[in-house]
Design an enzyme around this catalytic site. Structure first.
Site, PDB file in Angstrom:
ATOM      1  N   HIS A   1       0.842  -1.197   0.000  1.00 15.95           N
ATOM      2  CA  HIS A   1       0.000   0.000   0.000  1.00 15.95           C
ATOM      3  C   HIS A   1       0.873   1.241   0.000  1.00 15.95           C
ATOM      4  CE1 HIS A   1      -2.347   3.157   2.358  1.00 15.95           C
ATOM      5  NE2 HIS A   1      -2.945   3.081   1.189  1.00 15.95           N
ATOM      6  N   SER A   2       0.564   2.197  -0.851  1.00 16.98           N
ATOM      7  CA  SER A   2       1.276   3.476  -0.895  1.00 16.98           C
ATOM      8  C   SER A   2       2.780   3.247  -1.089  1.00 16.98           C
ATOM      9  CB  SER A   2       0.970   4.283   0.380  1.00 16.98           C
ATOM     10  OG  SER A   2       1.493   5.574   0.307  1.00 16.98           O
TER      11      SER A   2
END
Length: 911
Positions: free
Chosen positions: A150-151
């Site tokens: 994520h990210s």
């Protein structure tokens, strides 16, 4: 524009994921050497209920998946993936199941401080080795790990391949969620930009070596204002056949934009991911398949085009149409059929021979959203029935309220008939429809309105036909600075109940479609703007697909949306705002030095900003350089001088540069600079007024610029910078400078009281209290009673010094703000290490400490007579130009330009 980005986006259409049992996180013991080297990091195994209890002895038999959180992310964000995967495993009686691991990065701010990215990457490498050891000697032991990042976790996963000792075969699947792959959102230090350069260059240059790694990047769409979706698209040159980038609004069965956090728990998106994971399993190895083509097929099935059927690797080419169904021949070019409680199955047969001459396409739709086959193509048929047929359901596409098939008749020359199967429907109600049409009759072109029409003009088209499908091509819509409002007004001949219409904005060069479902009749509005500009080698047009209701008329009106145009400017260039603000302040600072030299008086900040901060002073030179860089001879000279590439040229190559955008940003920077000047001037008056009510000014003294005490202060703060954190020393000297800014106020009021105490008139004595009030309320006005030459000169110097200090304080505030992320990172990790290593602002901090310690006690009287003042007054202009040229994509360079300008100011105090 800021309001459009931050607030005016679609509602959150994601459902929340819930755990059916209490989530547990089992800490995995790491080797002592790894734990000692990375004391702040940990590795966990996710579990729930009985599954968690069974795994406490770590006798794992599943498929390993590693979750990497992003900037300030928690390892507990794995629970949505882990919980749904567990439920899915229960559905198949644990024939296959996944073990979800998660890394605890101590919620580090890696999007703002890049110094720990390399450390995180090396720790993940160690975690992969530990995870694979847990499966050693198992019957179906894995040889690789799938990663979900994520990210910034997705970028760390990509960076694994840049490590010298990393074996690429340890990863076979990488899924990233809202990861800024192209460039950092805020390039606040060179470690961050260098990390990006190393990762992206490796993936482009070594693309052939990465063919066995399948990568999927999912962007959040317009709801994600932290990471714009254009940054989440993998570099275009890398891995054409094994990488896929999509926006969540285009993902089948999700069709929803997600914000930066909801992308990890959006139920519709997580379901698509877990379904893909289970379809990726190889039945022989009971692990994720080693076949890259199958992996891409599965990802395309779940994330690009879903045919409303369960995934099959090799679907049967032909199917026998059996069953006691009634065969009905349909000879017309248009057909609709409603099913409700039909107990008998039917086959509707459409002969193609009679339609091939008149029509080019056939379009069919079915509102029964099951996963069974429903449309077939016959190649040898008699007059009444078809014995063997090709299953055309794999050509279908799932939409929110229907599944559709669009076939070009020339692509299927061997088909003699099309057959629609209608199975018995007890208790079900749904509709089917088919029509033959010429492509030209259903395709219309709508030129978009010009950017500068400002929404005052519109393009309009009326669709009078009563077909089931229309394709509106949007001409000249190919740039990211274009933004439109599209209104679709539907009118129907009768008021009977109809299925909703589906409007899809289709962008052919990237998977960023958006879908709107609207009741009929109604007025629907759609926002049309791009995440990615059209590539130069692409001539396709964006399309508005209208899946309509029969006997209805559709009017399409398109207008430029000024609000959303400004929103696009903010979305793509908000990271450059600090550069334009500081550039304005620096130009004002140079103007103040110039007026000090020419008139002996320092002008007011706001007046000087209006006079000096002009975009035509800085922008033309940058534009000329960008133009000249298009020529090889100039580029060779530029490179021979070892000058970095101009940021505007880089943005142009990424198709992210708008016409006149720099002017808009500069004017925005002027506004922010003006109000920041007002803020500092007002706050300084308020604080100094409070200070004057508490302390009566003492005798006016002439302060030396350097004293032993100040020298000790410099050395102490320099040591703090070198041994702990540079940003911490910068913050201390900033607060010290802010408090020291009261010195001109002190000098001003002291001179007033000194005159009054030694005055020879009773009137002067009586007006003492009046002068005190004046001094507290405004340091810009000089009391009439103090207009003797010596006092007037002292007061003027105090006012000049105060104005100069306000400007320097304004400049220095932005240096502090740009260095703040590394300070926050250092404070969060203070229990692990007292010294921030690497420190992006250590050397700059030492220089700034020395500069501000001297400037704190300086006055304009020392600067006026300096031989260097002429140079110091002229340098801010070229520095502002350089700042805009090289600082837009490298914010960490901004403090260097400001520091150089302040250094000249310090030299003016001595020379």
């Amino acid at each position: 524009g800021v309001r459009d980005v931050m607030f005016l986006y679609e509602d959150n259409r994601c459902s929340m994921t819930y755990m059916y049992e209490y989530p547990e996180y089992l800490k995995i013991k790491l080797p002592k050497k790894t734990a000692r080297r990375y004391p702040a990091y940990e590795l966990y195994l996710y579990g729930e209920g009985n599954y968690a209890e069974e795994n406490k002895n770590l006798l794992l038999t599943g498929i390993p998946v590693l979750f990497l959180p992003g900037n300030a992310g928690s390892y507990k964000q794995v629970r949505s993936l882990g919980s749904i995967a567990l439920r899915k495993a229960e559905d198949v009686d644990f024939k296959y199941h996944f073990n979800f691991f998660s890394v605890n990065f101590n919620e580090e701010l890696v999007a703002l401080y890049g110094g720990s990215l390399q450390r995180q990457t090396k720790f993940v490498h160690e975690c992969i080795k530990v995870i694979l050891k847990l499966y050693k000697d198992r019957e179906f032991a894995p040889s690789s790990v799938a990663i979900v990042g994520h990210s910034m976790g997705g970028l760390v996963a990509r960076a694994l391949l840049t490590l010298k000792n990393f074996k690429p075969e340890l990863i076979n699947l990488l899924i990233t969620q809202a990861t800024p792959h192209v460039a950092p959102v805020m390039p606040l230090d060179r470690y961050l930009t260098d990390f990006y350069t190393a990762v992206n260059n490796h993936w482009i240059l070594k693309a052939q070596d990465l063919r066995n790694l399948t990568t999927l990047s999912v962007a959040g769409g317009f709801r994600d204002y932290q990471v714009r979706s254009g940054l989440a698209f993998l570099p275009r040159l890398s891995q054409h056949d094994s990488a896929l980038s999509v926006v969540s609004s285009a993902v089948p069965r999700a069709w929803a934009s997600t914000d930066h956090l909801s992308i990890v728990w959006c139920k519709e998106l997580i379901l698509a991911t877990i379904r893909a994971f289970f379809d990726l399993i190889d039945e022989n190895t009971r692990q994720i398949t080693e076949d890259p083509r199958k992996r891409m097929s599965v990802l395309n099935h779940h994330f690009v085009r879903h045919p409303a059927k369960m995934f099959e690797e090799n679907p049967e080419a032909f199917t026998d149409l059996t069953g006691a169904f009634m065969w009905i021949t349909v000879k017309g070019s248009k057909w609709t059929y409603s099913v409700y409680n039909d107990s008998d199955g039917k086959y509707f047969v459409f002969p193609l021979a009679s339609h091939r001459k008149s029509y080019s396409h056939v379009y069919c739709e079915n509102s029964m959203l099951d996963t069974s086959s429903w449309i077939y193509g016959c190649m040898n048929t008699n007059s009444s029935m078809c014995l063997e047929a090709a299953d055309l359901s794999w050509r279908a596409e799932l939409l929110p309220t229907t599944k559709i098939v669009m076939l070009k008749l020339l692509d299927y020359p061997s088909l003699s008939h099309i057959v629609i199967q209608v199975p018995p429907a007890v208790g079900n109600k749904y509709t089917l429809g088919c029509e033959f049409f010429k492509e030209d009759s259903r395709t219309v072109q709508l030129p978009v309105t010009h950017l500068f029409s400002l929404g005052l003009s519109s393009s309009k088209i009326v669709l009078n036909s009563t077909g089931l499908f229309y394709n509106v091509q949007l001409q000249h819509f190919n740039q990211i600075y274009q933004a439109f409002k599209i209104y679709i007004d539907s009118h129907c001949q009768s008021l009977k109940e109809r299925k909703p219409s589906v409007y899809r904005l289709h962008v052919p060069w990237s998977h960023e479609d958006s879908i709107t479902v609207a009741k009929v009749p109604s007025l629907a509005d759609i926002s049309a703007k791009l995440h990615i500009a059209q590539p130069h080698n692409d001539s396709s047009l964006p399309e508005l697909n209208i899946y309509s209701s029969p006997d209805c008329q559709y009017e399409v009106i398109l207008k430029t949306s000024l609000l959303q145009v400004l929103g696009q400017i903010v979305r793509f260039h908000a990271g450059a705002f600090p550069v334009y603000i500081v550039s304005n302040i620096l130009l004002t600072y140079g103007g103040q030095l110039s007026t000090l030299r020419s008139t002996g008086q320092c002008s007011d900040f706001s007046l000087e900003l209006v006079r000096t901060a002009k975009p035509y002073k800085v922008e033309p030179l940058i534009s000329i350089v960008v133009f000249l860089q298009g020529f090889n001879w100039f580029r060779e000279i530029w490179e021979s001088l070892s000058l970095p590439e101009v940021d505007a040229a880089v943005l142009s190559s990424q198709d992210a540069w708008f016409p006149l955008v720099s002017l808009i940003l500069f004017l925005f920077g002027t506004g922010i600079a003006y109000w920041s000047g007002v803020f500092f001037s007002t706050s300084l008056r308020l604080f100094s007024s409070l200070w004057l009510t508490l302390i009566r000014p003492t005798e006016l003294q002439k302060n030396k610029l350097i004293t032993p005490r100040r020298l000790c202060g410099m050395v102490s703060l320099a040591l703090v910078s070198w041994t702990t954190c540079g940003a911490f020393a910068v913050l201390i000297i900033y607060l010290q400078y802010f408090m020291g800014s009261y010195k001109p106020v002190h000098d001003f009021v002291t001179s007033v009281f000194h005159f009054q105490d030694s005055g020879h008139s009773k009137e002067a004595s009586q007006n003492s209290s009046t002068h005190r009030v004046k001094a507290q309320s405004s340091v810009d006005s000089i009391p009439e009673a103090t207009q003797s030459p010596s006092n007037s000169k002292t007061l003027a110097e105090a006012v000049n010094s105060l104005k100069m200090h306000i400007t320097i304080l304004n400049l220095f505030t932005w240096i502090v703000l740009l260095n703040l992320p590394s300070l926050i990172y250092w404070l969060k990790n203070l229990r692990y290490n007292v010294r921030l290593d690497p420190d992006p602002c250590r050397s700059t901090a030492v220089i700034l400490v020395c500069i501000l310690e001297i400037l704190m006690n300086s006055s304009t009287s020392e600067v006026k007579s300096s031989k260097l003042l002429k140079i110091a007054a002229k340098v801010p202009l070229p520095l502002s130009v350089a700042m805009l040229a090289f600082g837009r994509l490298h914010l960490y360079r901004v403090p260097h330009f400001v520091t150089f300008s302040l250094l000249l100011h310090v030299l003016c105090c001595f020379v």
